[in-house]
Design a protein around this motif. Structure first.
Motif, PDB file in Angstrom:
ATOM      1  N   SER A  82       2.362   6.055  -2.644  1.00  0.00           N
ATOM      2  CA  SER A  82       3.498   6.930  -2.951  1.00  0.00           C
ATOM      3  C   SER A  82       3.512   7.314  -4.429  1.00  0.00           C
ATOM      4  N   LYS A  83       3.037   6.437  -5.291  1.00  0.00           N
ATOM      5  CA  LYS A  83       2.948   6.755  -6.719  1.00  0.00           C
ATOM      6  C   LYS A  83       1.974   7.903  -6.952  1.00  0.00           C
ATOM      7  N   LEU A  84       0.964   8.013  -6.094  1.00  0.00           N
ATOM      8  CA  LEU A  84      -0.082   9.016  -6.263  1.00  0.00           C
ATOM      9  C   LEU A  84       0.144  10.268  -5.427  1.00  0.00           C
ATOM     10  N   LEU A  85       0.716  10.095  -4.223  1.00  0.00           N
ATOM     11  CA  LEU A  85       0.794  11.195  -3.267  1.00  0.00           C
ATOM     12  C   LEU A  85       2.212  11.694  -3.007  1.00  0.00           C
ATOM     13  N   SER A  88       0.826  -1.207   0.000  1.00  0.00           N
ATOM     14  CA  SER A  88       0.000   0.000   0.000  1.00  0.00           C
ATOM     15  C   SER A  88       0.863   1.260   0.000  1.00  0.00           C
ATOM     16  N   THR A  89       2.007   1.226   0.694  1.00  0.00           N
ATOM     17  CA  THR A  89       2.917   2.374   0.698  1.00  0.00           C
ATOM     18  C   THR A  89       3.425   2.637  -0.718  1.00  0.00           C
ATOM     19  N   GLU A  90       3.795   1.594  -1.428  1.00  0.00           N
ATOM     20  CA  GLU A  90       4.256   1.746  -2.813  1.00  0.00           C
ATOM     21  C   GLU A  90       3.141   2.324  -3.688  1.00  0.00           C
ATOM     22  N   ASP A 126      -2.237   5.561 -15.411  1.00  0.00           N
ATOM     23  CA  ASP A 126      -1.993   4.711 -16.577  1.00  0.00           C
ATOM     24  C   ASP A 126      -0.553   4.215 -16.614  1.00  0.00           C
ATOM     25  N   LYS A 127       0.400   5.112 -16.332  1.00  0.00           N
ATOM     26  CA  LYS A 127       1.818   4.743 -16.351  1.00  0.00           C
ATOM     27  C   LYS A 127       2.111   3.629 -15.349  1.00  0.00           C
ATOM     28  N   ASN A 128       1.404   3.644 -14.218  1.00  0.00           N
ATOM     29  CA  ASN A 128       1.620   2.654 -13.169  1.00  0.00           C
ATOM     30  C   ASN A 128       0.656   1.469 -13.267  1.00  0.00           C
ATOM     31  N   ASN A 129      -0.030   1.352 -14.402  1.00  0.00           N
ATOM     32  CA  ASN A 129      -0.964   0.244 -14.652  1.00  0.00           C
ATOM     33  C   ASN A 129      -2.020   0.100 -13.561  1.00  0.00           C
ATOM     34  N   ILE A 130      -2.522   1.233 -13.096  1.00  0.00           N
ATOM     35  CA  ILE A 130      -3.592   1.234 -12.095  1.00  0.00           C
ATOM     36  C   ILE A 130      -4.916   1.371 -12.840  1.00  0.00           C
ATOM     37  N   LYS A 136       6.321  11.451  -1.758  1.00  0.00           N
ATOM     38  CA  LYS A 136       7.149  10.903  -0.678  1.00  0.00           C
ATOM     39  C   LYS A 136       6.367  10.790   0.624  1.00  0.00           C
ATOM     40  N   ALA A 137       6.505   9.641   1.257  1.00  0.00           N
ATOM     41  CA  ALA A 137       5.779   9.356   2.502  1.00  0.00           C
ATOM     42  C   ALA A 137       6.677   9.562   3.714  1.00  0.00           C
ATOM     43  N   THR A 138       6.038   9.778   4.852  1.00  0.00           N
ATOM     44  CA  THR A 138       6.722   9.752   6.145  1.00  0.00           C
ATOM     45  C   THR A 138       6.462   8.371   6.733  1.00  0.00           C
ATOM     46  N   ILE A 139       7.535   7.617   6.958  1.00  0.00           N
ATOM     47  CA  ILE A 139       7.390   6.237   7.427  1.00  0.00           C
ATOM     48  C   ILE A 139       7.743   6.151   8.903  1.00  0.00           C
ATOM     49  N   GLN A 140       6.805   5.653   9.698  1.00  0.00           N
ATOM     50  CA  GLN A 140       6.983   5.439  11.132  1.00  0.00           C
ATOM     51  C   GLN A 140       7.006   3.928  11.392  1.00  0.00           C
ATOM     52  N   LYS A 141       7.135   3.554  12.617  1.00  0.00           N
ATOM     53  CA  LYS A 141       7.179   2.138  12.966  1.00  0.00           C
ATOM     54  C   LYS A 141       5.866   1.418  12.638  1.00  0.00           C
TER      55      LYS A 141
END
Length: 123
Positions: free
Chosen positions: A24-27, A19-21, A87-91, A29-34
Motif C-alpha cells: 500500500s505504501k508503493l501502490l 505485505s498489505t501495509e 527511502d521515507k518508508n525505510n525500504i 489504496k488496496a481492495t481488501i477481500q476475505k
C-alpha cells in the motif's frame, strides 16, 4: 494471435497484513477481500494472498519460477518520486541504477518475503 494485456498477477505471501501495509505504501489504496488484497495498475490487477499449501518454503529468486516483478513508470521524475517513497518508508533499495544494457533507469528492492521488485523507467 497474442493477448491484449496482462490481466492479473498473484503473489502468495507469508503475512497478509504486513505485505498489505508494504504494498500500500508503493501502490496506494488496496481492495481488501476475505482471502486476498488487490490493486489495479493500468489494466493489470495485482493480488497478494496466502499460499495454497501450509508451511511454504521461503521465496528464492534464483530458483525456477518468478525472478522479479517490475512496476513501470514513464518519466524519470516519477522514478525519483518512487525513490523518495522507498527511502521515507525505510525500504532498503538499490537507488536509481542503469540497466546492464546502459539504456533504462530502475530501482530494485525486496518485499517482506524477499520477493524482488523493481520500479523501471520505460521511455
Amino acid at each position: 494471435m497474442e493477448p491484449d494485456f496482462v490481466d492479473h498477477i498473484i503473489l502468495s505471501v507469508k503475512d497478509l497484513k504486513k505485505s498489505t501495509e508494504f504494498y500500500s505504501k508503493l501502490l496506494g489504496k488496496a481492495t481488501i477481500q476475505k482471502y486476498d488484497v488487490s490493486w489495479k495498475i493500468g489494466k493489470t490487477k495485482f493480488f497478494i494472498t496466502y499460499p495454497y499449501k501450509k508451511n511454504p518454503k521461503k521465496f528464492d529468486k534464483h530458483n525456477l519460477g518468478l525472478n522479479h516483478i517490475a512496476f513501470g513508470v514513464n518519466k524519470l521524475q516519477k522514478l525519483k518520486e518512487m525513490q523518495k517513497v522507498l527511502d521515507k518508508n525505510n525500504i532498503k533499495n538499490s537507488g536509481i541504477k542503469i540497466d546492464k544494457y546502459g539504456k533504462k533507469e530502475f530501482i530494485w528492492f525486496d518485499d517482506p518475503d524477499k520477493i524482488r521488485l523493481e520500479f523501471y523507467l520505460r521511455k
